[in-house]
Each structure stands twice: as C-alpha cells, then as structure tokens.
Write a protein that holds these residues in place. Structure first.
Motif, short mmCIF file in Angstrom:
data_model
loop_
_atom_site.label_atom_id
_atom_site.label_comp_id
_atom_site.label_asym_id
_atom_site.label_seq_id
_atom_site.Cartn_x
_atom_site.Cartn_y
_atom_site.Cartn_z
N ASP A 42 46.29 12.00 18.28
CA ASP A 42 46.93 10.75 17.83
C ASP A 42 46.17 9.48 18.21
N ALA A 43 44.85 9.62 18.46
CA ALA A 43 44.03 8.43 18.66
C ALA A 43 43.61 7.90 17.29
N PHE A 44 43.17 6.65 17.26
CA PHE A 44 42.63 6.06 16.04
C PHE A 44 41.11 6.04 16.24
N CYS A 45 40.44 7.04 15.67
CA CYS A 45 39.01 7.26 15.95
C CYS A 45 38.21 7.04 14.68
N MET A 68 34.27 3.81 23.63
CA MET A 68 33.24 4.16 22.66
C MET A 68 32.65 5.51 23.00
N VAL A 69 32.39 6.32 21.97
CA VAL A 69 31.69 7.59 22.10
C VAL A 69 30.35 7.40 21.39
N ALA A 70 29.24 7.60 22.11
CA ALA A 70 27.94 7.26 21.53
C ALA A 70 26.86 8.26 21.94
N VAL A 91 32.98 5.54 17.39
CA VAL A 91 31.97 6.60 17.49
C VAL A 91 30.70 6.10 16.81
N ALA A 92 29.56 6.20 17.53
CA ALA A 92 28.31 5.65 16.97
C ALA A 92 27.10 6.48 17.37
N GLY A 93 26.13 6.55 16.45
CA GLY A 93 24.83 7.13 16.75
C GLY A 93 24.75 8.64 16.73
N LEU A 94 25.81 9.31 16.34
CA LEU A 94 25.82 10.78 16.37
C LEU A 94 25.61 11.37 14.99
N GLU A 95 25.02 12.57 14.94
CA GLU A 95 24.85 13.25 13.66
C GLU A 95 26.22 13.50 13.05
N ALA A 96 26.24 13.55 11.72
CA ALA A 96 27.51 13.64 11.00
C ALA A 96 28.41 14.78 11.47
N ALA A 97 27.82 15.97 11.66
CA ALA A 97 28.63 17.13 12.04
C ALA A 97 29.24 16.96 13.42
N VAL A 98 28.46 16.42 14.35
CA VAL A 98 28.95 16.20 15.72
C VAL A 98 30.03 15.13 15.71
N ALA A 99 29.75 14.03 15.01
CA ALA A 99 30.72 12.93 14.93
C ALA A 99 32.03 13.40 14.31
N SER A 100 31.95 14.21 13.28
CA SER A 100 33.15 14.70 12.59
C SER A 100 34.02 15.54 13.52
#
Length: 207
Positions: free
Chosen positions: A30-33, A54-56, A11-20
């Motif tokens: 059960d993914a390793f994110c 990737m989630v970006a 996960v990259a480039g996202l604001e903390a709340a969205v990324a969390s």
C-alpha cells in the motif's frame, strides 16, 4: 497496517525489470511507488519533495554519498549487484541508508524499506551502556560487509570472520552477545559452529 501504507517512494536508475519488481513489492504494501527520471533523483531536487524515501541504483545514489552530511535529506535504499555494492558503497553507514541486492525477494524489499522509514521517523537514543557485540561469520565478503553495515548503523560493534574454526576462536576470545552464521563456510558449517558454541558452558548463552 504496514509502515509503508500511504508512503511515497521514488525509484530511479534501475533496469526496467528490477524497478518493476520493487514497485510491485512496495505497491503491494500500500505504498505509492513510482519511477522518476534520473535527472530528478539528485540531492536538493524539488521533484523529490513529495517523496518519503528513494530507491536508487548505485550510480544514482553516488551523488548522495556526501560523508560530510550528518544526516541525509531523505531515506535512501541503494540497489545493485554484489560487485556494485562492494566497489561503491561498502564503508558507508547511517540510519538513513540501506543496501540491497538486485535479486532481493519481495519480503526483503518491504522489510528494508520499512526499516528505513521507521529509522527516518526518529527513535529513542540507545540506552547508556556497552554496545552489543556481534560476530558475523560469512566467507562471502560482500554479504558480510552488508550485514555489518546494517548492524553498525544500529549502534552495534561488529567483528567479521570468514570460516568455521576462526569463528569458534573469536567467540571464545571476545564473548559476543550475538553470532550471525552463514550455513556454508570453509572448515565447518554454520550448524556445526552453532553446536560447538552451545556445547561449551562459557559460550552456550550466545544468541
């Protein structure tokens, strides 16, 4: 067992709340994110070798949008606001790319990630014959474009319309296989359109 089980997601480039929220949703399947530095989230980066997808953000994902590529290096789920997605990514399509609003619910996050992983693993070619025809009825241009993006990437032929009466006209003219209806539209609601379509013998079989 979930498609996401054991898969590694960057996960990259996202604001903390969205990324969390995204990390929590995928870890819950059960993914390793894990969040990675933006500098590591570029095409060809050795930091991405160990990740399945990737989630970006749209800004990070822009470096991946090389339309000359026949296939992405890995599956990419692009996340942004409605305005971000409309301005930067509408028109891109492919089995390795999908798009999601920042406000997406946990179930949608998992569904889109699972779809990308399944597509990336390969699937049989579509049977020879006519591609399914879909009419997308929605007065929100961004939502309509995102739905169209998803369906076109799965080999469907899509037509868009922004109001209820126009939807009825299009359905009668092109006889689609499937009709995707927004509930609130100008002129008629989606439920009213559905009732009208089912009331006519020649269109009653539309799914």
């Amino acid at each position: 067992m979930s498609v996401l089980s054991g898969k590694r997601v960057a996960v990259a480039g996202l604001e903390a709340a969205v990324a969390s929220r995204i990390v929590a949703a995928l870890d819950g399947a059960d993914a390793f994110c894990r969040r990675i530095p933006d500098l590591d989230a570029v095409p060809g980066s050795t930091a991405l070798v160990k990740y399945d997808m990737m989630v970006a953000s749209t800004n990070i994902a822009a470096s991946w949008f090389d339309k000359s590529r026949r296939r992405m290096e890995r599956s990419l789920l692009v996340v942004g606001t409605s305005a971000d997605l409309e301005q930067q990514v509408v028109g891109l399509s492919g089995r390795d790319i999908d798009f999601m609003l920042e406000t997406a619910a946990e179930d949608e996050i998992r569904l889109r990630a699972e779809r990308l992983l399944v597509a990336g693993a390969g699937r049989p070619n579509q049977a020879v014959g006519r591609a399914p025809i879909v009419v997308i009825a929605d007065d929100d241009v961004t939502v309509s474009a995102l739905v169209r993006q998803l369906l076109v990437s799965d080999g469907m032929t899509c037509h868009s319309v922004a109001d209820g009466p126009g939807t009825l006209t299009m359905v009668k003219e092109i006889r689609p296989d499937v009709l995707v209806l927004d509930v609130q539209m100008p002129g008629m609601t989606g439920f009213e359109v559905l009732s009208a379509v089912k009331a006519e013998a020649e269109t009653a079989g539309t799914r």
